[in-house]
Design an enzyme around this catalytic site. Structure first.
Site, PDB file in Angstrom:
ATOM      1  N   LYS A  33       1.114   0.323   3.044  1.00 58.19           N
ATOM      2  CA  LYS A  33       1.022   0.857   4.209  1.00 58.19           C
ATOM      3  C   LYS A  33      -0.389   0.554   4.989  1.00 58.19           C
ATOM      4  CE  LYS A  33      -1.529   4.375   1.451  1.00 58.19           C
ATOM      5  NZ  LYS A  33      -1.451   5.762   0.713  1.00 58.19           N
ATOM      6  N   TYR A 242     -29.635  -1.176  21.202  1.00 57.75           N
ATOM      7  CA  TYR A 242     -29.752   0.144  21.692  1.00 57.75           C
ATOM      8  C   TYR A 242     -30.787   1.010  21.290  1.00 57.75           C
ATOM      9  CZ  TYR A 242     -25.376  -0.752  24.334  1.00 57.75           C
ATOM     10  OH  TYR A 242     -24.300  -1.097  25.047  1.00 57.75           O
TER      11      TYR A 242
HETATM   12  C1  LIG Z   1      -1.645   5.489  -0.518  1.00 54.51           C
HETATM   13  C2  LIG Z   1      -0.889   6.056  -1.797  1.00 54.51           C
HETATM   14  C3  LIG Z   1      -0.707   4.935  -2.911  1.00 54.51           C
HETATM   15  C4  LIG Z   1      -1.572   3.874  -3.294  1.00 54.51           C
HETATM   16  O1  LIG Z   1      -2.774   4.295  -3.740  1.00 54.51           O
HETATM   17  P1  LIG Z   1      -4.123   3.716  -4.076  1.00 54.51           P
HETATM   18  O2  LIG Z   1      -5.122   4.593  -4.568  1.00 54.51           O
HETATM   19  O3  LIG Z   1      -4.368   2.632  -3.187  1.00 54.51           O
HETATM   20  O4  LIG Z   1      -3.586   2.352  -5.250  1.00 54.51           O
HETATM   21  C5  LIG Z   1       0.388   5.545  -3.894  1.00 54.51           C
HETATM   22  N1  LIG Z   1       0.787   6.764  -3.547  1.00 54.51           N
HETATM   23  C6  LIG Z   1       0.684   7.572  -2.553  1.00 54.51           C
HETATM   24  C7  LIG Z   1       1.611   8.622  -2.433  1.00 54.51           C
HETATM   25  C8  LIG Z   1      -0.117   7.113  -1.664  1.00 54.51           C
HETATM   26  O5  LIG Z   1      -0.335   7.785  -0.658  1.00 54.51           O
END
Ligand SMILES: *Cc1c(COP(=O)(O)O)cnc(C)c1O
Length: 344
Positions: A33, A242
Site C-alpha cells: 500500500k 526563516y
Molecule cells: C499496513 C498493514 C499491514 C502491514 O503492516 P506492517 O507493520 O507495515 O508490516 C498489514 N495488515 C494491515 C491490515 C495493515 O493495515
C-alpha cells in the site's frame, strides 16, 4: 539535476521478504500500500513476486489496479478497505479481492458481485476495521459457505512483544475463527516476530520489507542523497534561514541542499537532525524550508556534491526518532520530486 536521489535497493527488499518468509511456515504475502511505502509500487511488487510473493495487500482498490498492471493476472490482490461504493467495476475488472469489514460491505459485495472472491476482516480489539464478534456471529453461517479466501484481523500492539493486548487479540481471533475452513491471517511484520502462534496461514509484512522497525535485522532498502545547490561563508553572529533561528556561533560554512518539507523532510526534524558529508556529520542549520535546507558544513573536511540524509550513517528509524515519529511516516512522506534509482 537538482532533485535529491532516492536509491531503492530491490535486492535488500527481496532479502527482507525471504528472511521474514523463513521465520514462519505460513505463506508470506507482501503489503504494498501507499506506493509500496514510498518505494514505488510497480517495481517493488515485481521484485517481491520474483522472490515468491503471491498475495499482495493494498489499502484501496485504485492501488490494486497498479499491481495488476505490473504483475499480470496470477497474483492475488487483497484490498484492505474492502468493497466501497464505487469500487465494484475496479474489483470486477481487475479481479481484486476485497477484505469485507462490515455487514454493509458484505451485502454490497454479495449483491453486486455474487460468486466472486472476497475475504473477511474481523475486529479483535483494535476497533479500526473489521466486524466485531456480535456482528460476525450474526452473519458467520451465511458467509462461511460462500468460501472466503481469507479471514484476517490486525494487531494493535505487535511492535511491543510484552504488551498484553497481543495475547488478548490472539484469543479473540481464535474464538471468532476456529473451525472455519478458510486460510487465516493475523500477523504483519510485528506479528511475525511475535512467534508461531501468531502466524496462522498467511502473513502480511509491510514495513519489514522496506527495512524498517520493528524488523530489527532488516536490510536497509532506501537511501536518500540531497544535492548541494550552493555553499557560502557566514560570519559569527550572522543568521541562517526563516525566522533567524540559527545564529552562527563562529565563522561558518553553510551548504544549501535541494529538498525540504514538501519532499518529506519534515520540518520537525530541523532542530535535531544532521546530514552526512562523506560520513562526517553536518547539522541542519535553522528551519527546513519547503524546497531547501541549510546545513552547517564547517566541520566537513571535503564537500561532496550531495549530502546523505538516509543511508549507511543514518537509518530511516533514526530520522523518524528525530521528529518524534515512526519510520513508516518518513518513508510514506518521501515526495514525488526525487529521482528514484533502483539497484540490486
Ligand atoms: C499496513 C498493514 C499491514 C502491514 O503492516 P506492517 O507493520 O507495515 O508490516 C498489514 N495488515 C494491515 C491490515 C495493515 O493495515
Amino acid at each position: 539535476m537538482s532533485t535529491g536521489t532516492l536509491t531503492i535497493d530491490l535486492g535488500a527488499m527481496a532479502a527482507n521478504w525471504s528472511a521474514l518468509d523463513a521465520m514462519s511456515t505460513a505463506e508470506t504475502g507482501a503489503v504494498v500500500k501507499a506506493d509500496a511505502y514510498g518505494t514505488g509500487i510497480g517495481r517493488a511488487a515485481r521484485r517481491l513476486a520474483q522472490s515468491g510473493a503471491r498475495k499482495f495487500f493494498v489499502a484501496v482498490a485504485e492501488e490494486g489496479a497498479d499491481i495488476r498492471q505490473a504483475l499480470g493476472p496470477e497474483p492475488e490482490i487483497y484490498v484492505l478497505s474492502g468493497h466501497m461504493s464505487g469500487d465494484t467495476d475496479t474489483i470486477a475488472d481487475l479481479a481484486l479481492i476485497p477484505l469485507l469489514s462490515s455487514i454493509d460491505q458484505m451485502l454490497r459485495h454479495f449483491e453486486a458481485l455474487p460468486g466472486t472472491p472476497f475475504g473477511i476482516q474481523l475486529d479483535t480489539g483494535m476497533n479500526r476495521l473489521g466486524m466485531e464478534a456480535g456482528e460476525w456471529s450474526a452473519v458467520r453461517s451465511l458467509v462461511v459457505p460462500q468460501g472466503p479466501k481469507l479471514i484476517m484481523s490486525h494487531l494493535a500492539c505487535a511492535d511491543e512483544p510484552e504488551h498484553e493486548m497481543n495475547a488478548r487479540q490472539l484469543a479473540a481471533f481464535h474464538e471468532m475463527s476456529d473451525g472455519i475452513d478458510a486460510p487465516r491471517s493475523l500477523a504483519a511484520t510485528g506479528g511475525i516476530l511475535l512467534g508461531r502462534e501468531y502466524h496462522f496461514d498467511v502473513t502480511r509484512p509491510g514495513i519489514g520489507l522496506y527495512g524498517g522497525l520493528p524488523f530489527f535485522d532488516a536490510a536497509p532498502a532506501v537511501s536518500l542523497h540531497l544535492p548541494v545547490i550552493q555553499t557560502r561563508d557566514v560570519l559569527a553572529g550572522e543568521s541562517v534561514g526563516y525566522g533567524n533561528t540559527w545564529i552562527a556561533a563562529r565563522d561558518s560554512r553553510i551548504a544549501t541542499v535541494s529538498s525540504g518539507y514538501a519532499d518529506g523532510i519534515l520540518r520537525a526534524l530541523g532542530p535535531k537532525t544532521q546530514l552526512f558529508a562523506n560520513g562526517t556529520p553536518v547539522p541542519i542549520a535553522g528551519r527546513i524550508s519547503m524546497d531547501s535546507i541549510c546545513v552547517d558544513v564547517t566541520d566537513a573536511r571535503e564537500m561532496p556534491g550531495a549530502l546523505e540524509v538516509i543511508g549507511p550513517h543514518q537509518s530511516v528509524d533514526t530520522l523518524a526518532g528525530n521528529a518524534g515519529t515512526i519510520g513508516y511516516e518518513i518513508l510514506t512522506s518521501l515526495g514525488a520530486r526525487y529521482a528514484r534509482r533502483y539497484v540490486g
